[in-house]
Design a protein around this motif. Structure first.
Motif, PDB file in Angstrom:
ATOM      1  N   ARG A   1       0.833  -1.281  -0.118  1.00  0.00           N
ATOM      2  CA  ARG A   1      -0.211  -0.201  -0.134  1.00  0.00           C
ATOM      3  C   ARG A   1       0.964   1.318  -0.022  1.00  0.00           C
ATOM      4  NH1 ARG A   1      -3.887  -2.705   4.328  1.00  0.00           N
ATOM      5  NH2 ARG A   1      -5.495  -3.444   3.632  1.00  0.00           N
ATOM      6  N   ASP A   2       1.278   1.196   1.022  1.00  0.00           N
ATOM      7  CA  ASP A   2       2.596   2.030   1.376  1.00  0.00           C
ATOM      8  C   ASP A   2       3.496   3.191  -0.424  1.00  0.00           C
ATOM      9  OD1 ASP A   2       2.161   3.093   3.570  1.00  0.00           O
ATOM     10  OD2 ASP A   2       4.137   1.757   4.439  1.00  0.00           O
ATOM     11  N   ALA A   3       3.822   2.113  -1.120  1.00  0.00           N
ATOM     12  CA  ALA A   3       4.877   1.439  -2.302  1.00  0.00           C
ATOM     13  C   ALA A   3       4.033   2.006  -3.847  1.00  0.00           C
ATOM     14  CB  ALA A   3       5.205   0.076  -3.249  1.00  0.00           C
ATOM     15  N   ILE A   4       2.555   1.645  -3.394  1.00  0.00           N
ATOM     16  CA  ILE A   4       1.561   1.722  -4.472  1.00  0.00           C
ATOM     17  C   ILE A   4       1.070   3.296  -4.318  1.00  0.00           C
ATOM     18  CG2 ILE A   4       1.457  -0.374  -5.615  1.00  0.00           C
ATOM     19  CD1 ILE A   4      -1.001  -0.262  -4.546  1.00  0.00           C
ATOM     20  N   ALA A   5       0.881   4.177  -3.728  1.00  0.00           N
ATOM     21  CA  ALA A   5      -0.070   4.766  -2.707  1.00  0.00           C
ATOM     22  C   ALA A   5       0.191   5.996  -4.332  1.00  0.00           C
ATOM     23  CB  ALA A   5       0.491   5.858  -1.727  1.00  0.00           C
ATOM     24  N   GLY A   6      -0.984   6.199  -5.091  1.00  0.00           N
ATOM     25  CA  GLY A   6      -1.359   7.147  -6.082  1.00  0.00           C
ATOM     26  C   GLY A   6      -0.881   6.406  -7.595  1.00  0.00           C
ATOM     27  N   LEU A   7      -0.444   5.679  -7.123  1.00  0.00           N
ATOM     28  CA  LEU A   7      -0.232   4.747  -8.675  1.00  0.00           C
ATOM     29  C   LEU A   7      -1.442   4.453  -9.379  1.00  0.00           C
ATOM     30  CD1 LEU A   7       2.988   2.650  -8.143  1.00  0.00           C
ATOM     31  CD2 LEU A   7       2.817   5.311  -9.064  1.00  0.00           C
ATOM     32  N   THR A   8      -1.333   4.251 -10.615  1.00  0.00           N
ATOM     33  CA  THR A   8      -2.662   3.858 -11.359  1.00  0.00           C
ATOM     34  C   THR A   8      -1.816   2.640 -12.437  1.00  0.00           C
ATOM     35  OG1 THR A   8      -2.359   5.412 -12.739  1.00  0.00           O
ATOM     36  CG2 THR A   8      -4.610   5.364 -10.556  1.00  0.00           C
ATOM     37  N   GLY A   9      -3.027   1.782 -12.500  1.00  0.00           N
ATOM     38  CA  GLY A   9      -2.420   1.195 -13.663  1.00  0.00           C
ATOM     39  C   GLY A   9      -1.985  -0.117 -13.678  1.00  0.00           C
ATOM     40  N   ALA A  10      -0.804   0.424 -15.026  1.00  0.00           N
ATOM     41  CA  ALA A  10       0.566  -0.278 -15.144  1.00  0.00           C
ATOM     42  C   ALA A  10       0.822  -0.983 -13.713  1.00  0.00           C
ATOM     43  CB  ALA A  10       0.992  -1.123 -16.877  1.00  0.00           C
ATOM     44  N   GLU A  11       1.719   0.817 -14.179  1.00  0.00           N
ATOM     45  CA  GLU A  11       2.968   0.885 -12.787  1.00  0.00           C
ATOM     46  C   GLU A  11       2.734   0.030 -11.579  1.00  0.00           C
ATOM     47  OE1 GLU A  11       6.552   1.240 -12.262  1.00  0.00           O
ATOM     48  OE2 GLU A  11       5.646   1.572 -14.647  1.00  0.00           O
ATOM     49  N   ARG A  12       0.942   0.450 -10.892  1.00  0.00           N
ATOM     50  CA  ARG A  12       1.087   0.092  -9.511  1.00  0.00           C
ATOM     51  C   ARG A  12       0.612  -1.184 -10.145  1.00  0.00           C
ATOM     52  NH1 ARG A  12      -3.500   1.984  -6.012  1.00  0.00           N
ATOM     53  NH2 ARG A  12      -4.479  -0.113  -5.043  1.00  0.00           N
ATOM     54  N   ILE A  13       0.447  -1.783 -11.030  1.00  0.00           N
ATOM     55  CA  ILE A  13       0.574  -3.787 -10.903  1.00  0.00           C
ATOM     56  C   ILE A  13       2.067  -4.134 -10.566  1.00  0.00           C
ATOM     57  CG2 ILE A  13      -0.006  -6.056 -12.368  1.00  0.00           C
ATOM     58  CD1 ILE A  13      -3.026  -4.158 -12.949  1.00  0.00           C
ATOM     59  N   VAL A  14       2.954  -3.384 -11.549  1.00  0.00           N
ATOM     60  CA  VAL A  14       4.414  -4.089 -11.311  1.00  0.00           C
ATOM     61  C   VAL A  14       4.600  -3.438 -10.515  1.00  0.00           C
ATOM     62  CG1 VAL A  14       6.273  -2.726 -12.770  1.00  0.00           C
ATOM     63  CG2 VAL A  14       4.942  -3.474 -14.135  1.00  0.00           C
ATOM     64  N   THR A  15       4.624  -2.230  -9.480  1.00  0.00           N
ATOM     65  CA  THR A  15       5.066  -1.981  -8.412  1.00  0.00           C
ATOM     66  C   THR A  15       4.143  -2.804  -7.605  1.00  0.00           C
ATOM     67  OG1 THR A  15       5.459   0.872  -8.898  1.00  0.00           O
ATOM     68  CG2 THR A  15       5.659   0.348  -6.725  1.00  0.00           C
ATOM     69  N   ALA A  16       3.478  -2.781  -7.273  1.00  0.00           N
ATOM     70  CA  ALA A  16       2.830  -4.123  -6.121  1.00  0.00           C
ATOM     71  C   ALA A  16       3.283  -5.217  -6.471  1.00  0.00           C
ATOM     72  CB  ALA A  16       1.399  -4.157  -6.671  1.00  0.00           C
ATOM     73  N   THR A  17       3.867  -6.092  -7.146  1.00  0.00           N
ATOM     74  CA  THR A  17       4.361  -7.383  -7.668  1.00  0.00           C
ATOM     75  C   THR A  17       5.793  -7.378  -7.136  1.00  0.00           C
ATOM     76  OG1 THR A  17       2.651  -7.710  -9.684  1.00  0.00           O
ATOM     77  CG2 THR A  17       4.639  -8.841  -9.054  1.00  0.00           C
ATOM     78  N   THR A  18       6.541  -6.712  -7.472  1.00  0.00           N
ATOM     79  CA  THR A  18       7.896  -6.582  -7.438  1.00  0.00           C
ATOM     80  C   THR A  18       8.174  -6.121  -5.355  1.00  0.00           C
ATOM     81  OG1 THR A  18       8.679  -4.899  -9.116  1.00  0.00           O
ATOM     82  CG2 THR A  18      10.168  -5.095  -7.577  1.00  0.00           C
ATOM     83  N   VAL A  19       7.190  -5.145  -5.043  1.00  0.00           N
ATOM     84  CA  VAL A  19       7.092  -4.801  -3.738  1.00  0.00           C
ATOM     85  C   VAL A  19       7.632  -6.353  -3.062  1.00  0.00           C
ATOM     86  CG1 VAL A  19       6.339  -3.280  -1.650  1.00  0.00           C
ATOM     87  CG2 VAL A  19       7.311  -2.469  -3.611  1.00  0.00           C
ATOM     88  N   ALA A  20       5.674  -6.679  -3.072  1.00  0.00           N
ATOM     89  CA  ALA A  20       5.027  -8.444  -2.580  1.00  0.00           C
ATOM     90  C   ALA A  20       6.049  -9.215  -2.690  1.00  0.00           C
ATOM     91  CB  ALA A  20       4.077  -7.918  -3.450  1.00  0.00           C
TER      92      ALA A  20
END
Length: 195
Positions: A85-104
């Motif tokens: 949640r902290d990493a993807i705050a404010g992100l949308t679309g593909a960048e949100r998914i890529v960041t969420a996947t990488t951090v997770a």
């Protein structure tokens, strides 16, 4: 003496909310046992011995092995989800998914409780992990959709688990693959900008 406070007898089942406190202590001990012995080596009897109670008390306050597994998984997922949640705050679309996947993935690979899930790799016909409401909720939040999209969540769960169970030897190649296939539609221009 304040009736809401447990007497100093060391009896952890005496207190304001006996059931909730008992369940939390049971889950914490279960997580420790699962981390040490894996899920297959985890037993209700060992858990009862660790928390100094009977197996019946375990069942009464936390349920059986499956219910305890799900509760421990939920607590682990929530800690990881906070980082995501902290990493993807404010992100949308593909960048949100890529960041969420990488951090997770980073958190799962360093979390001491990850041994729990690794020891419970899904096998055909026993797909509790991919259908778990906890895991589905995590995937939906990673995607960032308002309306549930079970198919997208299932795809992300299965992709994530594949990356987690079988990590690539080269982190740069894995990052490129995540960005290419989870990110924006692949084009020659996107490939040039990625690597």
């Amino acid at each position: 003496m304040d009736s809401r406070r447990a007497p100093a007898t060391g009896d952890w089942l005496i207190g304001r909310d006996r059931h909730a406190e008992a369940a939390e202590r049971i889950y914490a001990a279960a997580a420790e046992l699962m981390s040490r012995n894996g899920y297959d080596g985890f037993t209700i009897d060992a858990l009862a011995a660790k928390v100094h109670c009977s197996p019946a008390t375990i069942y009464r306050h936390a349920g059986g092995k499956t219910a305890i597994r799900d509760a421990v998984l939920s607590r682990q997922a929530e800690r990881i989800l906070e980082s995501v949640r902290d990493a993807i705050a404010g992100l949308t679309g593909a960048e949100r998914i890529v960041t969420a996947t990488t951090v997770a993935l980073q958190r799962m690979r360093t979390d001491p409780l990850a041994i729990i899930m690794r020891s419970m790799a899904p096998v055909p016909g026993e797909e509790w992990l991919t259908t778990s409401p906890v895991v589905t909720r995590l995937a939906a939040e990673m995607i960032g959709v308002e309306n549930p999209d079970p198919l997208a969540a299932q795809w992300l769960i299965r992709t994530f688990l594949a990356l987690w169970y079988w990590p690539m030897d080269d982190a740069d190649t894995e990052d490129h693959m995540v960005r290419r296939f989870l990110g924006p539609p692949y084009t020659a221009d996107a490939a040039d900008s990625i690597g």
